[in-house]
Design an enzyme around this catalytic site. Structure first.
Site, PDB file in Angstrom:
ATOM      1  N   ASP A  15       0.856  -1.190   0.000  1.00  0.00           N
ATOM      2  CA  ASP A  15       0.000   0.000   0.000  1.00  0.00           C
ATOM      3  C   ASP A  15       0.894   1.243   0.000  1.00  0.00           C
ATOM      4  OD1 ASP A  15       0.851   0.355   2.614  1.00  0.00           O
ATOM      5  OD2 ASP A  15      -1.138   0.247   3.525  1.00  0.00           O
ATOM      6  N   CYS A  63       2.870  -3.423   4.026  1.00  0.00           N
ATOM      7  CA  CYS A  63       2.069  -2.244   4.364  1.00  0.00           C
ATOM      8  C   CYS A  63       2.800  -1.538   5.504  1.00  0.00           C
ATOM      9  CB  CYS A  63       0.623  -2.609   4.698  1.00  0.00           C
ATOM     10  SG  CYS A  63       0.396  -3.696   6.122  1.00  0.00           S
ATOM     11  N   THR A  68       2.473  -1.596   8.931  1.00  0.00           N
ATOM     12  CA  THR A  68       2.873  -2.516  10.002  1.00  0.00           C
ATOM     13  C   THR A  68       3.049  -3.950   9.529  1.00  0.00           C
ATOM     14  OG1 THR A  68       0.564  -2.976  10.489  1.00  0.00           O
ATOM     15  CG2 THR A  68       1.609  -1.187  11.748  1.00  0.00           C
ATOM     16  N   HIS A 111      10.348 -24.227   8.770  1.00  0.00           N
ATOM     17  CA  HIS A 111       9.342 -24.961   9.546  1.00  0.00           C
ATOM     18  C   HIS A 111       7.912 -24.772   9.020  1.00  0.00           C
ATOM     19  CE1 HIS A 111      11.749 -25.724  13.518  1.00  0.00           C
ATOM     20  NE2 HIS A 111      12.414 -26.071  12.433  1.00  0.00           N
ATOM     21  N   HIS A 140       7.390 -31.310   9.808  1.00  0.00           N
ATOM     22  CA  HIS A 140       6.682 -30.043   9.603  1.00  0.00           C
ATOM     23  C   HIS A 140       5.578 -30.155   8.551  1.00  0.00           C
ATOM     24  CE1 HIS A 140       9.629 -28.294  12.187  1.00  0.00           C
ATOM     25  NE2 HIS A 140      10.609 -28.735  11.414  1.00  0.00           N
TER      26      HIS A 140
HETATM   27  C1  RB5 Z   1      -2.047   2.674   6.402  1.00  0.00           C
HETATM   28  O1  RB5 Z   1      -2.120   3.887   7.053  1.00  0.00           O
HETATM   29  C2  RB5 Z   1      -1.848   1.546   7.393  1.00  0.00           C
HETATM   30  O2  RB5 Z   1      -2.981   1.368   8.166  1.00  0.00           O
HETATM   31  C3  RB5 Z   1      -1.483   0.256   6.667  1.00  0.00           C
HETATM   32  O3  RB5 Z   1      -0.343   0.464   5.913  1.00  0.00           O
HETATM   33  C4  RB5 Z   1      -1.185  -0.956   7.526  1.00  0.00           C
HETATM   34  O4  RB5 Z   1      -0.265  -0.652   8.523  1.00  0.00           O
HETATM   35  C5  RB5 Z   1      -2.343  -1.707   8.019  1.00  0.00           C
HETATM   36  O5  RB5 Z   1      -2.219  -2.758   8.667  1.00  0.00           O
END
Ligand code: RB5
Length: 156
Positions: free
Chosen positions: A13, A70, A72, A103, A138
């Protein structure tokens, strides 16, 4: 680097556009073909749309491996692991990246572009691409994951 010579599908994203471009260049540099499904700039988008595209392609075995990024990595992980046959691993360090392959036979690597730096991200990608699945004991555990969908279906 002696990676698996397999095509990789990659998506991100807006929060991870820059890192996605760097990872793409790095993988191409290793002689691996990359299918980039975007996003292609920093304009705000829904990570869900890109997660669905990559995870569905891996689920349908159009690609053996995928990478999703993304902010996080959490949103992409939640999306990707809804798809049958997808084993998406959110990795923030090298050890987990290696274990997710040996694994768990992870077929999607998920990264958080706002969590880790670019150098570490590239090291994680390198490790993840290079590490084979150990199979053996596994395999049975992974088979049980696949059976979860069948169980859900039977209980309906
Ligand atoms: C975008 O602002 C953020 O929410 C997205 O990149 C991600 O971290 C969502 O899990």
């Amino acid at each position: 680097m002696n990676p698996v010579k397999t095509d990789v599908i990659i998506g991100c994203d807006h929060a991870a556009f820059g890192l996605k471009e760097r990872i793409k260049a790095f993988i191409i540099d290793q002689g691996i073909k990359v299918e980039d499904i975007g996003t292609f700039n920093e304009v705000s988008v829904d990570y869900t749309d890109f997660g669905i595209r990559v995870a569905s392609a891996v689920s349908k075995k159009e690609f053996e491996r995928g990478i999703l990024i993304c902010g996080t990595g959490i949103g992409m992980s939640i999306v990707a692991n809804r798809f049958p046959g997808v084993r998406a691993a959110l990795c923030t360090e090298i050890f987990s990246a290696r274990m997710s392959r040996s694994h768990n036979d992870a077929n999607i690597l998920v990264l958080g572009g706002r969590v880790i730096g670019d150098i570490l991200a590239l090291e994680i990608v390198k490790t993840w691409m290079e590490t084979p699945f150990e199979a053996g004991r596994h395999q049975k555990r992974i088979d049980k994951i696949d059976e979860i969908n069948l169980l859900k279906f039977c209980n309906k």
